[in-house]
Design a protein around this motif. Sequence first.
Motif, short mmCIF file in Angstrom:
data_model
loop_
_atom_site.label_atom_id
_atom_site.label_comp_id
_atom_site.label_asym_id
_atom_site.label_seq_id
_atom_site.Cartn_x
_atom_site.Cartn_y
_atom_site.Cartn_z
N LEU A 21 -15.39 -36.88 -19.16
CA LEU A 21 -15.43 -35.54 -18.60
C LEU A 21 -15.12 -35.63 -17.10
CD1 LEU A 21 -16.12 -32.62 -19.47
CD2 LEU A 21 -18.46 -33.08 -18.78
N CYS A 22 -14.35 -34.70 -16.58
CA CYS A 22 -14.01 -34.70 -15.15
C CYS A 22 -15.28 -34.69 -14.30
CB CYS A 22 -13.14 -33.50 -14.81
SG CYS A 22 -11.48 -33.61 -15.52
N PRO A 23 -15.27 -35.41 -13.19
CA PRO A 23 -16.49 -35.55 -12.39
C PRO A 23 -17.06 -34.23 -11.90
CG PRO A 23 -14.64 -36.72 -11.37
CD PRO A 23 -14.16 -36.17 -12.66
N GLU A 24 -16.21 -33.28 -11.52
CA GLU A 24 -16.75 -32.02 -11.01
C GLU A 24 -17.49 -31.25 -12.10
OE1 GLU A 24 -12.47 -31.10 -12.20
OE2 GLU A 24 -13.57 -32.77 -11.32
N ILE A 25 -17.07 -31.41 -13.34
CA ILE A 25 -17.76 -30.73 -14.44
C ILE A 25 -19.08 -31.43 -14.72
CG2 ILE A 25 -17.60 -30.09 -16.87
CD1 ILE A 25 -14.52 -29.96 -16.44
N THR A 26 -19.07 -32.74 -14.71
CA THR A 26 -20.31 -33.49 -14.88
C THR A 26 -21.31 -33.14 -13.78
OG1 THR A 26 -19.11 -35.30 -15.93
CG2 THR A 26 -21.30 -35.81 -15.06
N LEU A 27 -20.83 -33.06 -12.54
CA LEU A 27 -21.71 -32.71 -11.43
C LEU A 27 -22.26 -31.29 -11.58
CD1 LEU A 27 -19.75 -34.30 -8.46
CD2 LEU A 27 -22.00 -35.02 -9.35
N HIS A 28 -21.46 -30.40 -12.13
CA HIS A 28 -21.95 -29.04 -12.36
C HIS A 28 -23.17 -29.06 -13.28
CE1 HIS A 28 -21.69 -24.99 -14.45
NE2 HIS A 28 -22.17 -24.77 -13.25
N PHE A 29 -23.11 -29.83 -14.36
CA PHE A 29 -24.26 -29.95 -15.25
C PHE A 29 -25.46 -30.56 -14.52
CE2 PHE A 29 -20.89 -30.05 -18.60
CZ PHE A 29 -21.25 -28.85 -19.22
N LYS A 30 -25.20 -31.55 -13.67
CA LYS A 30 -26.26 -32.24 -12.95
C LYS A 30 -26.89 -31.38 -11.85
CE LYS A 30 -24.75 -36.99 -13.58
NZ LYS A 30 -26.05 -37.62 -13.58
N ALA A 31 -26.15 -30.40 -11.36
CA ALA A 31 -26.65 -29.55 -10.26
C ALA A 31 -27.94 -28.84 -10.64
CB ALA A 31 -25.58 -28.53 -9.87
N ARG A 32 -28.10 -28.51 -11.90
CA ARG A 32 -29.30 -27.81 -12.35
C ARG A 32 -30.56 -28.64 -12.15
NH1 ARG A 32 -28.33 -24.59 -17.12
NH2 ARG A 32 -27.99 -23.10 -15.47
N PHE A 33 -30.44 -29.95 -12.28
CA PHE A 33 -31.62 -30.81 -12.27
C PHE A 33 -31.93 -31.40 -10.90
CE2 PHE A 33 -29.73 -31.06 -16.54
CZ PHE A 33 -30.76 -30.43 -17.24
N GLN A 34 -30.91 -31.81 -10.18
CA GLN A 34 -31.07 -32.39 -8.84
C GLN A 34 -32.06 -33.56 -8.83
OE1 GLN A 34 -31.31 -29.47 -5.55
NE2 GLN A 34 -31.36 -27.97 -7.21
N ARG A 35 -32.03 -34.36 -9.87
CA ARG A 35 -32.87 -35.56 -9.91
C ARG A 35 -32.30 -36.59 -8.94
NH1 ARG A 35 -31.65 -35.73 -16.23
NH2 ARG A 35 -29.65 -35.64 -15.18
N PRO A 36 -33.07 -37.60 -8.57
CA PRO A 36 -32.53 -38.62 -7.66
C PRO A 36 -31.20 -39.21 -8.15
CG PRO A 36 -34.89 -38.88 -7.83
CD PRO A 36 -34.49 -37.81 -8.84
N ILE A 61 -21.18 -23.72 -9.29
CA ILE A 61 -22.59 -23.72 -8.90
C ILE A 61 -22.99 -22.34 -8.40
CG2 ILE A 61 -24.27 -24.63 -7.23
CD1 ILE A 61 -22.83 -27.34 -7.49
N THR A 62 -22.13 -21.70 -7.63
CA THR A 62 -22.41 -20.35 -7.13
C THR A 62 -22.61 -19.38 -8.29
OG1 THR A 62 -21.14 -20.76 -5.12
CG2 THR A 62 -21.49 -18.46 -5.72
N ALA A 63 -21.84 -19.53 -9.34
CA ALA A 63 -21.92 -18.61 -10.48
C ALA A 63 -23.12 -18.86 -11.38
CB ALA A 63 -20.64 -18.70 -11.30
N THR A 64 -23.67 -20.07 -11.37
CA THR A 64 -24.69 -20.40 -12.36
C THR A 64 -26.04 -20.82 -11.80
OG1 THR A 64 -23.91 -22.69 -12.49
CG2 THR A 64 -22.97 -21.11 -14.06
N GLU A 65 -26.13 -21.08 -10.53
CA GLU A 65 -27.39 -21.56 -9.94
C GLU A 65 -27.88 -20.59 -8.87
OE1 GLU A 65 -28.91 -24.08 -11.33
OE2 GLU A 65 -27.19 -24.54 -12.60
N ALA A 67 -28.66 -18.93 -5.27
CA ALA A 67 -27.72 -18.68 -4.16
C ALA A 67 -27.84 -19.71 -3.04
CB ALA A 67 -27.94 -17.27 -3.61
N ASP A 68 -29.02 -20.28 -2.87
CA ASP A 68 -29.20 -21.24 -1.78
C ASP A 68 -29.26 -22.68 -2.30
OD1 ASP A 68 -31.65 -21.00 -3.05
OD2 ASP A 68 -32.82 -20.98 -1.21
N HIS A 69 -28.54 -22.95 -3.37
CA HIS A 69 -28.53 -24.30 -3.94
C HIS A 69 -28.12 -25.29 -2.85
CE1 HIS A 69 -27.51 -27.75 -6.40
NE2 HIS A 69 -28.12 -27.16 -7.42
N PRO A 70 -28.87 -26.38 -2.67
CA PRO A 70 -28.59 -27.32 -1.57
C PRO A 70 -27.23 -28.01 -1.66
CG PRO A 70 -30.31 -28.18 -3.00
CD PRO A 70 -30.05 -26.78 -3.44
N TRP A 71 -26.65 -28.10 -2.82
CA TRP A 71 -25.35 -28.75 -2.93
C TRP A 71 -24.23 -27.90 -2.36
CZ3 TRP A 71 -24.72 -31.67 -8.23
CH2 TRP A 71 -25.72 -32.64 -8.33
#
Length: 78
Positions: A21-36, A61-65, A67-71
């Motif tokens: 899976l393309c890295p930006e898509i994988t990161l989108h899934f990971k943005a929800r959790f923000q684990r270490p 991330i703007t569309a799904t998380e 508004a002030d998501h740290p990423w």
Amino acid sequence: SSHVAPVDDVTWFADDGIRYLCPEITLHFKARFQRPKDERDLEVALPLLTDDRRAWLHEAITATEVADHPWLLRLRQG
């Protein structure tokens, strides 16, 4: 909401012949959790993303998380 895209548009083949899976898509899934481990993945992958892929991730991330998501700031800074 769902998104449908051709598999060739959202994946790539590595030298080992495995489709990933393309890295930006994988990161989108990971943005929800923000684990270490997700934070580390962002730190490693972010410098490798093209401007288009970085913009896609920012928009996703703007569309799904929240508004002030740290990423979001990190994506704007580069």
